[in-house]
Design an enzyme around this catalytic site. Structure first.
Site: not given
Ligand code: TXD
Length: 319
Positions: A14, A34, A119, A121, A176
């Site tokens: 996302i 990140d 965003i 979850n 949600h």
């Molecule tokens: O409607 C809604 N709210 C949603 C929510 C719809 C779709 C997906 N939704 C949730 O969004 C999903 O369940 C996830 O909790 C988030 C993010 O989804 P995404 O598909 O972008 O997940 P990724 O690709 O796993 O990306 C998460 C990133 C990844 O690059 C990790 O390295 C990073 O988060 N990450 C962090 N970044 C900063 N700081 C910390 N501590 C950290 N931990 C992991």
């Protein structure tokens, strides 16, 4: 005039899509943060190289340092981990709660004037915790889910009625998750409510019931098809719409997880309700009258959010 600055915490699926949309719409300069090393800088460089082709001038930067989000006008948080096989809901909750703590601390220290859209979850609990950890005013921290859930509802309704998605409005309330509350009585085609469309013979109650159910499990349907990860195009597009309403002071009326202080009989909880988003963030929670059935379903959804919050409080004694 200085450009707006949009910080994206989490540069995964996302986060990367958000960066692409924000840059190509020239909403401002973009920082991708990140904990993964290299990856945010790689995405920023790749997207920067789309600029000459597409004709956008946004500066994009990838970083592992919270200092780079300083002065951000909007922050969109997707940081966290998804649920993996063998992991309980509480395991996920515990991990993402710690992520929200780190993100909240980073925002508090470097960008306390930002408008923050969460965003991650489980959304309603994470946005509540992020607000607590960041210490920002409640009107400046909001959760994105309702725009996405109602977009899914609109898409299915437009297919059913064979009309443009542009002419379909849809209304979704509550948390949600599986307990969200799509409200057909407030969903329309060009202003004609669905119950009237049923009377007009455009569809049947059974078809609408099936669409409501498909909307509720809309996220799961995509998870099942992708096989690895969850939806990202529509979630990112939805959060960008909220960010634009804030940056341009459009005062759009959008469903979002907002902090309730008595509205709908709910106190100190983030739940999906219609709100107005303008230059001051969430400027108003719109309280509509619900049918007994919709209010009953809303209460079930609120109870599910409360349960998650209690679990969060059990996992972190500072909450
Ligand atoms: O409607 C809604 N709210 C949603 C929510 C719809 C779709 C997906 N939704 C949730 O969004 C999903 O369940 C996830 O909790 C988030 C993010 O989804 P995404 O598909 O972008 O997940 P990724 O690709 O796993 O990306 C998460 C990133 C990844 O690059 C990790 O390295 C990073 O988060 N990450 C962090 N970044 C900063 N700081 C910390 N501590 C950290 N931990 C992991």
């Amino acid at each position: 005039m200085a450009r707006n600055k949009i910080a994206l915490i989490g540069a995964g699926m996302i986060g990367g899509t958000l960066a692409h949309l924000a840059a190509s719409k020239e909403m401002g300069d973009v920082v991708l943060f990140d904990i993964a090393e290299g990856m945010p800088a790689g995405k920023a460089l790749d997207l920067s190289q789309a600029g000459p082709v597409d004709g956008f001038d946004s500066n994009l930067k990838g970083t592992n340092d919270y200092a780079d989000i300083a002065g951000a006008d909007v922050i969109i948080v997707t940081a966290g981990v998804p649920r993996k096989p063998g992991m309980s809901r509480d395991d996920l909750l515990g991990i993402n709660l710690k992520v929200m703590k780190a993100v909240g601390d980073g925002i508090k220290a470097h960008a306390p004037d930002a408008f923050v859209i969460c965003i991650t979850n489980p959304l309603d609990a994470m946005v509540w915790a992020l607000r607590e950890f960041s210490g920002l005013p409640h009107n400046k921290v909001v959760g994105m889910a309702g725009v996405l859930d109602s977009a899914r509802f609109r898409h299915f309704l437009a297919e059913e009625f064979e009309v443009s998605v542009e002419d379909v409005t849809a209304f979704v309330l509550g948390g949600h998750g599986d307990t969200m509350v799509p409200v057909p009585a407030y969903s329309t085609v060009a202003g004609i409510p669905i119950p009237d469309l049923i009377k007009m013979g455009w569809t049947t109650q059974e078809n609408i019931d099936a669409i409501v159910q498909r909307t509720r499990s809309g996220g799961g349907e995509i998870v099942g098809l992708l096989g690895n990860g969850s939806a990202y195009y529509a979630p990112a597009t939805s959060a960008i719409m909220m960010a634009e309403s804030y940056l341009k002071d459009k005062r759009r009326v959008l469903p979002a997880a907002a902090h309730l202080t008595g509205q709908y009989g709910v106190d100190d909880l983030y739940v999906g309700v219609p709100v107005i988003i303008g230059k001051d963030g969430v400027e108003k929670v719109i309280e509509i009258e619900l049918s007994d059935e919709a209010q009953g379903n809303f209460n079930v959804s609120v109870d599910a959010v409360k349960e998650l919050l209690e679990a969060c409080k059990g996992l972190d004694s500072s909450l």
